[in-house]
Design a protein around this motif. Structure first.
Motif, short mmCIF file in Angstrom:
data_model
loop_
_atom_site.label_atom_id
_atom_site.label_comp_id
_atom_site.label_asym_id
_atom_site.label_seq_id
_atom_site.Cartn_x
_atom_site.Cartn_y
_atom_site.Cartn_z
N MET A 1 0.83 -1.21 0.00
CA MET A 1 0.00 0.00 0.00
C MET A 1 0.87 1.27 0.00
N ASP A 2 1.98 1.22 0.74
CA ASP A 2 2.88 2.38 0.75
C ASP A 2 3.48 2.61 -0.63
N VAL B 1 1.28 6.68 -6.85
CA VAL B 1 0.15 7.52 -7.25
C VAL B 1 0.41 8.98 -6.94
N GLN B 2 1.21 9.24 -5.91
CA GLN B 2 1.42 10.62 -5.45
C GLN B 2 2.07 11.47 -6.53
N GLU B 3 3.00 10.89 -7.28
CA GLU B 3 3.71 11.65 -8.31
C GLU B 3 2.90 11.64 -9.61
N GLN B 4 2.90 12.76 -10.32
CA GLN B 4 2.14 12.88 -11.55
C GLN B 4 2.89 12.30 -12.74
N ARG B 5 4.16 12.60 -12.86
CA ARG B 5 4.93 12.16 -14.01
C ARG B 5 5.43 10.74 -13.81
N SER C 1 7.50 9.22 -10.58
CA SER C 1 6.83 8.17 -9.84
C SER C 1 7.71 6.93 -9.73
N ALA C 2 8.37 6.54 -10.83
CA ALA C 2 9.25 5.37 -10.81
C ALA C 2 10.44 5.59 -9.88
N LEU C 3 11.03 6.79 -9.89
CA LEU C 3 12.17 7.07 -9.01
C LEU C 3 11.75 7.04 -7.55
N ALA C 4 10.56 7.59 -7.23
CA ALA C 4 10.09 7.57 -5.85
C ALA C 4 9.85 6.14 -5.37
N VAL C 5 9.29 5.31 -6.24
CA VAL C 5 9.05 3.91 -5.87
C VAL C 5 10.38 3.18 -5.66
N ALA C 6 11.35 3.40 -6.55
CA ALA C 6 12.66 2.75 -6.41
C ALA C 6 13.33 3.15 -5.10
N ASN C 7 13.27 4.42 -4.74
CA ASN C 7 13.87 4.86 -3.47
C ASN C 7 13.14 4.24 -2.28
N GLU C 8 11.82 4.13 -2.36
CA GLU C 8 11.05 3.56 -1.26
C GLU C 8 11.38 2.08 -1.08
N ALA D 1 14.30 4.17 -14.07
CA ALA D 1 14.71 4.82 -12.81
C ALA D 1 15.64 3.90 -12.06
N ILE D 2 16.64 4.52 -11.39
CA ILE D 2 17.58 3.82 -10.51
C ILE D 2 17.54 4.55 -9.18
N SER D 3 17.41 3.80 -8.10
CA SER D 3 17.25 4.42 -6.79
C SER D 3 18.44 5.32 -6.47
#
Length: 632
Positions: free
Chosen positions: A186-187, A193-197, A201-208, A232-234
């Protein structure tokens, strides 16, 4: 004296042996408790628990703990006492009965029915948690009194609480693991979903993912033209696609896309999938563990999620399942963001490409067959011809309609017909109340007689002035009498010819007043009809005088009535949201059952046309009008 010495020696030896047995049993029990209290896995826990149980129950010669069921529905031994190599298959009957009956049982070792006392016996007890069977325990006990067997069964019942608690702890741990896995998923969804582009969005998910799963590097790539493009690469905001790092990660992702399965390095025991690109990636970047899972959308891989660790533990089964779950949830979100960032032309091109794969690809034979049949039908319609007929709503009217109206102001006295009745020439239709007219006629007649008497008196006296006045009065009275007589003659309305009453029903209006000129009935002849067709304005250009057609009336659905076009009204009429022209036609067929006012559908024969034109010209005409209206 010698005998006493020998007896003492024997007693001392027996005591020594007994003491050694007690010490050996104490050491074995202590070892079992140590193994039980410090068990690292389920098998070690069951072995320690069974050893303690068998040490506490008298006359136990063997025991087994069965756990399951496995994928085939079988229960397999998890612990055997006293020796793992000992054959205890004879305890299977007791274990099976305990599982099937879900209760503790005591049966004779030789399988004989009846009470078990003073003979070898087998004890079985199920391990059940919240209505779910996890296994069973079976013990082999030497000949014992029935009370001893019942005591052993009770001890087994109380001891089984340790196994029940163990399975409950495992269930809680599994539930906590699923909850944590769901929370992480869920996180990740919230982050995506939070990021528009798409890139952000892919970079934020990779970092998470890198932070939550303790990875040194997490990469996300999406499929493009049959291969993976690293997106994307974290912890890396900008990177060059030509870098060696990006190339190696892309090749590892392509390997997942080709095999359509999750891959890990080092591979697990029994894995049949080769991970050559992953091995090269691990060798070049000094990774100790790599896990790559596909990003799924509608069951198809649209990208790959790759996790790398330079130190620490390898990815276990639980971690791999967690990554698969994340891939299944992130795939639709990233795919949707990718589709939203595509241009309109690219969307059309890809949609056309997808549809063309259905028609020309290796699969979907049913669609290909339907397309082939549709193509054959279209080709045949392009060459075949047929009769083009213009349909129109149709109403039958009388060729001549005569109106019966009120001749003067009065009241309806009697009505003899109504709409739909057939009448003969001269038949009475309606009679108006003529009582006031008759009284008026009597009054005027009396006045005329008085005037005539006065005229004779004036004539006798030769009074010329009085004779002139009385003559004028007589003329006025005669005119009024003539008018009253005419009204009395018209108080009864009769049918002007043989025909049918088209409209009018006065049975419910007897005694009501009517005004002069009010329409009471309409009468149409029985042998002269005309057909009125409401032709749509889009088809009126094809209609000409003299064309023929067929008519089907709602009241005569089994008959086709021939007609010919006689008149085309050049003025359009609007009704029910459409424009139509009134076209009149003459019926050629028998008119015995036809009546004015009957409705139906008529079709005017225009001529031969291509079938494809007949079925598509309406849409093509509409499309032309729309294009003329919308396009500049």
């Amino acid at each position: 004296m010698l005998q006493e010495i020998v007896t003492d020696t024997k007693m001392s030896s027996t005591a020594s042996i007994f003491s050694l047995a007690i010490e050996e049993r104490a050491r074995a029990e202590s070892s079992a408790w140590a193994r039980f209290s410090s068990a690292r896995d389920q098998t070690e826990f069951c072995v320690g628990w069974l050893s303690i149980l068998c040490a506490q129950i008298d006359r136990v010669s063997g025991g087994v703990v069965l756990l399951g069921p496995d994928q085939e529905g079988s229960y397999v031994p998890a612990a055997v006492w006293p020796d793992i190599s000992r054959d205890l298959t004879h305890l299977g009957t007791a274990a099976e009965r305990a599982l099937s009956e879900r209760r503790g049982i005591v049966i004779a070792a030789d399988g004989r029915a009846g009470p078990v006392r003073d003979q070898p016996a087998h004890i079985g007890y199920p391990i059940e948690v919240a209505g779910v069977l996890h296994g069973a325990v079976a013990l082999d006990i030497a000949a014992s009194p029935e009370a001893a067997l019942q005591r052993a069964l009770r001890q087994l019942h109380w001891a089984s609480a340790w196994l029940v608690d163990r399975f409950r702890q495992q269930a809680l741990a599994n539930r906590d693991m699923r909850v944590s896995r769901l929370a992480l998923a869920m996180d990740l969804i919230a982050t995506a979903v939070q990021e528009q582009r798409l890139a952000a969005s892919a970079l934020a998910v990779a970092n998470e993912v890198s932070s939550r799963l303790k990875c040194d590097r997490v990469s996300i790539g999406l499929e493009k033209h049959g291969s993976i493009k690293v997106l994307a690469i974290s912890n890396t905001a900008v990177f060059d696609a030509r870098m060696s790092l990006v190339r190696l990660i892309g090749e590892a992702m392509d390997e997942v896309l080709d095999l359509d399965a999750a891959l890990v390095w080092p591979p697990h025991a029994g894995s049949e999938l080769g991970a050559v690109a992953h091995a090269e990636l691990a060798s070049e970047l000094k990774d100790v563990a790599i896990c790559s899972v596909p990003l799924l959308e509608d069951g198809h891989a649209i990208g790959v999620l790759t996790l790398e660790r330079s130190s620490g533990d390898a990815f276990d089964e639980e971690m791999i399942e967690l990554c698969k779950t994340a891939g299944g949830l992130l795939g639709p979100i990233l795919g949707l963001k990718r589709d939203n960032e595509r241009g309109a032309l690219r969307r059309m091109r890809e949609a056309f490409h997808d549809k063309s794969l259905i028609l020309f690809g290796p699969r979907h034979p049913g669609v290909k067959l339907v397309a082939l049949v549709a193509l054959a039908i279209a080709v045949s319609l392009g060459f075949a011809t047929g009769t083009y007929r213009v349909p129109a709503k149709t109403v039958v009217e009388g060729a001549v309609q005569r109106a019966a109206v009120a001749p003067f102001d009065g009241h309806i006295a009697q009505s003899f017909v109504r709409a739909g009745d057939t009448v003969q020439s001269g038949q009475v239709l309606v009679r108006l109340d003529d009582r006031e007219l008759k009284l008026e006629h009597a009054r005027l007649t009396s006045e005329r007689e008085q005037a005539a008497r006065k005229q004779r008196q004036a004539l006798a006296t030769q009074d010329r002035g009085a004779m002139a006045v009385i003559a004028a009065q007589l003329a006025q009275t005669d005119a009024q009498l003539l008018l009253i007589s005419d009204k009395l003659g018209r108080a009864t309305l009769i049918a002007p010819f043989d025909g049918v009453v088209v409209s009018g029903d006065l049975n419910q209006l007897l005694g009501t007043p009517v005004e002069q000129g009010k329409l009471l009935f309409q009468i149409a002849p029985l042998d002269a009809y005309r057909v009125v067709l409401e032709v749509d304005e889009r088809d009126i250009a094809t209609i000409e005088l003299g064309q023929t057609g067929e008519l089907t009336l709602s009241g005569l659905p089994d008959r086709r009535l021939d007609f010919s076009v006689q008149q085309i009204t050049p003025v359009a009429t609007q009704q029910e949201g459409r424009n139509f022209f009134r076209v009149e036609a003459h019926l050629k067929t028998d008119l015995e059952r036809v009546r004015p006012g009957m409705e139906g559908v008529g079709k005017i024969t225009v001529g031969e046309r291509k079938l494809i034109w007949i079925w598509t010209h309406s849409f093509v005409d509409w499309l032309r009008v729309w294009a003329w209206k919308e396009l500049p």
